[in-house]
Design an enzyme around this catalytic site. Structure first.
Site, PDB file in Angstrom:
ATOM      1  CG  LEU A 126      70.305 -19.063  31.097  1.00  0.00           C
ATOM      2  CD1 LEU A 126      70.096 -20.054  30.531  1.00  0.00           C
ATOM      3  CD2 LEU A 126      69.702 -17.758  30.327  1.00  0.00           C
TER       4      LEU A 126
ATOM      5  CB  CYS B 290      65.534 -13.905  41.083  1.00  0.00           C
ATOM      6  SG  CYS B 290      64.888 -15.188  42.481  1.00  0.00           S
TER       7      CYS B 290
ATOM      8  N   GLY C 166      67.221   3.126  53.923  1.00  0.00           N
ATOM      9  CA  GLY C 166      65.876   2.682  53.383  1.00  0.00           C
ATOM     10  C   GLY C 166      65.582   1.087  54.162  1.00  0.00           C
ATOM     11  N   GLY C 167      64.481   1.494  54.696  1.00  0.00           N
ATOM     12  CA  GLY C 167      64.145   0.291  55.729  1.00  0.00           C
ATOM     13  C   GLY C 167      63.048  -0.746  54.972  1.00  0.00           C
TER      14      GLY C 167
ATOM     15  CB  ILE D 139      66.245  -5.177  49.470  1.00  0.00           C
ATOM     16  CG1 ILE D 139      65.211  -5.947  48.335  1.00  0.00           C
ATOM     17  CG2 ILE D 139      67.603  -5.072  49.035  1.00  0.00           C
ATOM     18  CD1 ILE D 139      65.290  -5.194  47.104  1.00  0.00           C
TER      19      ILE D 139
ATOM     20  N   GLY E  50      64.644   0.805  46.868  1.00  0.00           N
ATOM     21  CA  GLY E  50      63.567   0.637  45.596  1.00  0.00           C
ATOM     22  C   GLY E  50      64.525  -0.004  44.485  1.00  0.00           C
TER      23      GLY E  50
ATOM     24  CG  ASP F 108      60.974  -7.134  38.949  1.00  0.00           C
ATOM     25  OD1 ASP F 108      60.157  -8.117  39.412  1.00  0.00           O
ATOM     26  OD2 ASP F 108      62.008  -7.271  39.667  1.00  0.00           O
TER      27      ASP F 108
ATOM     28  CG  HIS G 289      50.280 -31.227  68.662  1.00  0.00           C
ATOM     29  ND1 HIS G 289      50.365 -29.981  69.203  1.00  0.00           N
ATOM     30  CD2 HIS G 289      50.677 -31.905  69.676  1.00  0.00           C
ATOM     31  CE1 HIS G 289      50.670 -29.860  70.165  1.00  0.00           C
ATOM     32  NE2 HIS G 289      51.018 -31.132  70.679  1.00  0.00           N
TER      33      HIS G 289
END
Length: 475
Positions: free
Chosen positions: A42, A46, A183-184, A187, A273, A314, A446
């Site tokens: 599972l 991802c 591909g740029g 990923i 892609g 997706d 800070h």
């Protein structure tokens, strides 16, 4: 293998970051749930083949790069020695394996029945199971969360294992001397960052005129400068016309201005892609409509044209992000419970885990300009951040877009180390309709990089402590 014949209130198809959260949320509300996934582990792409293993490897790359950069501070380390099998085992067993077990335990503890099989619709209320288990499941409602796979253009699908997609690249078979990335996008650049740290000479070929084509151009500038120093070549406005496997390597023929005609590489990563997994499991039999790109058409509740079938993640449209899928899962379960839910976020964060990282949410400059939306922009350079200076990483900046009249926060973006951890404040500001003074008057610790949000907001209403107020940039 066993023959299964069951009935359930809710069938969830796919166990990724959309599917399993949907199953768990439904079970929490007393709904009887069966989760079917063809993958025995599972977590989906991802967890198993994407975000999680890549981030584990990016952490390793960060450590390696920091040992090299520390020499400028007077701290010297011996060159890193890479035990590739041990590194791959760590990612698979200590990272992926641990999370796999966690998801399985969550499903068991919540009473979600998990079946390892491929589900194929036979109609709007029945699926047939194939694979590790067979049989049929009748359901009242179903959620399709089948995800996506890397796109592989036919011209590059040559059957040579040296030509990889992102899944293959994350398996760490070896450290190629020369790696071509086609591909740029995020990923390819993330994986390139890993392999460059491990010792590969990286060449990136991008067809458009810039890296990360969907990001604002100013955000990309600091990243591209750093990548050009660590990568061998970055060719823009360039096309890979062909790949030719040879015993010596993969010969790539390039087309573009001032680029070599041919180059030979040990491995090639095709990163152009992803495409939705909407074919091969009977959507047409159930009557579910998809668009010309293969995405399942859904409404604001993520309901398809078949009233009892929903789709998330997706497969239900861009952006293809795990956190978008998880958010959609919650909406669907609320809709099933009859609550007035809809998926209408004002800010879905996008994060590129390169070095430096990029992160943005809400309105981007390119979208504002394309849609003629008026805005004011403030930019706080990290060169004026005490924390960035202590990290010796001052190349970043924080950018905020405001409504010119109300000073409401429209969008926020970061480029710099840790940008992905900072974007949450931006998402909250956009979703809550915060104005510049809300952020400017909120005391930030800070020294932290988060102070740059406060100071960028101060620029919108006055002057920031550590930066004189520039002239307003109104669009």
């Amino acid at each position: 293998m066993s023959e299964i014949n069951k009935e359930t209130q809710l069938l969830v198809i796919g166990g990724g970051p959309g599917g399993y959260p949907a199953a768990l949320a439904a079970a929490d509300h007393g709904i009887r749930v069966i989760l079917v996934d063809a993958d025995p582990k599972l977590g989906g792409v991802c967890l198993n083949r994407g975000c999680i293993p890549s981030k584990a490897l990016l952490h390793v790359a960060k450590m390696i790069n920091e040992t090299r950069e520390a020499e400028e501070w007077g701290v010297h380390f011996s060159p890193a020695k890479i035990d590739l099998p041990k590194l791959a085992s760590f990612v698979q067993q200590k990272v992926i394996g641990k999370l796999n077990g966690g998801v399985a335990a969550l499903c068991k503890g919540r009473g979600v029945e998990v079946i390892n099989a491929k589900a194929i619709f036979e109609g709007p209320n029945t699926v047939r199971l194939e694979g590790a288990n067979t049989g049929r499941i009748k359901f009242e409602n179903a959620i399709v969360a089948t995800g996506s796979v890397p796109a592989m253009p036919p011209a590059f699908a040559l059957g040579d294992p040296r030509i990889m997609d992102s899944t293959g690249a994350l398996q760490l078979q070896d450290i190629p001397s020369k790696l071509l990335i086609i591909g740029g996008g995020y990923i390819g650049l993330e994986i390139g960052t890993v392999y460059a740290a491990l010792g590969s000479k990286i060449t990136v070929v991008e067809f458009t005129d810039g890296l990360l084509p969907t990001a604002d151009r100013d955000l990309v500038v600091p990243l591209e400068k750093r990548l050009r120093a660590s990568f061998e070549n970055i060719y823009l406005n360039t096309k890979v016309a062909s790949l030719q496997p040879t015993p010596q390597g993969i010969v790539a023929t390039l087309e573009g201005k001032d680029v070599p005609g041919q180059m030979t590489f040990d491995r090639v990563l095709v990163s152009v892609g992803r495409r939705p997994i909407s074919q091969g499991f009977g959507l047409e039999t159930a009557g579910v409509a998809v668009d010309k790109k293969g995405f399942i058409l859904v409404d604001a509740q993520r309901r398809t044209n078949v009233p009892n079938i929903y789709a998330i993640g997706d497969v239900a449209g861009e952006p293809g992000l795990a956190h978008k899928a998880t958010a959609e899962a919650k909406v669907v379960v609320e809709a099933l419970l009859g609550e007035p839910a809809e998926f209408s976020p004002k800010a879905i964060p996008a994060v590129v885990f390169t070095d430096p990282e990029l992160a943005w949410c809400g309105l981007t400059e390119r979208d504002a300009q394309a849609q003629n939306i008026p805005y004011e922009k403030t930019v706080f350079p990290w060169a004026a951040s005490g924390r960035a200076i202590t990290l010796a990483r001052t190349e970043g900046f924080t950018k905020m877009l405001f409504d010119p009249e109300s000073k409401r926060v429209l969008g926020i973006a970061f480029v710099g180390v840790g940008a992905g951890e900072m974007i949450a404040e931006g998402v909250l500001a956009v979703e809550m309709g915060a104005v510049a003074r809300d952020l400017a008057d909120s005391i930030h610790a800070h020294p932290t990089l988060s102070e740059t949000v406060m100071e960028a907001s101060e620029l919108a209403i006055g002057s920031a402590t550590h930066l004189a107020k520039p002239k307003k940039v109104a669009k």
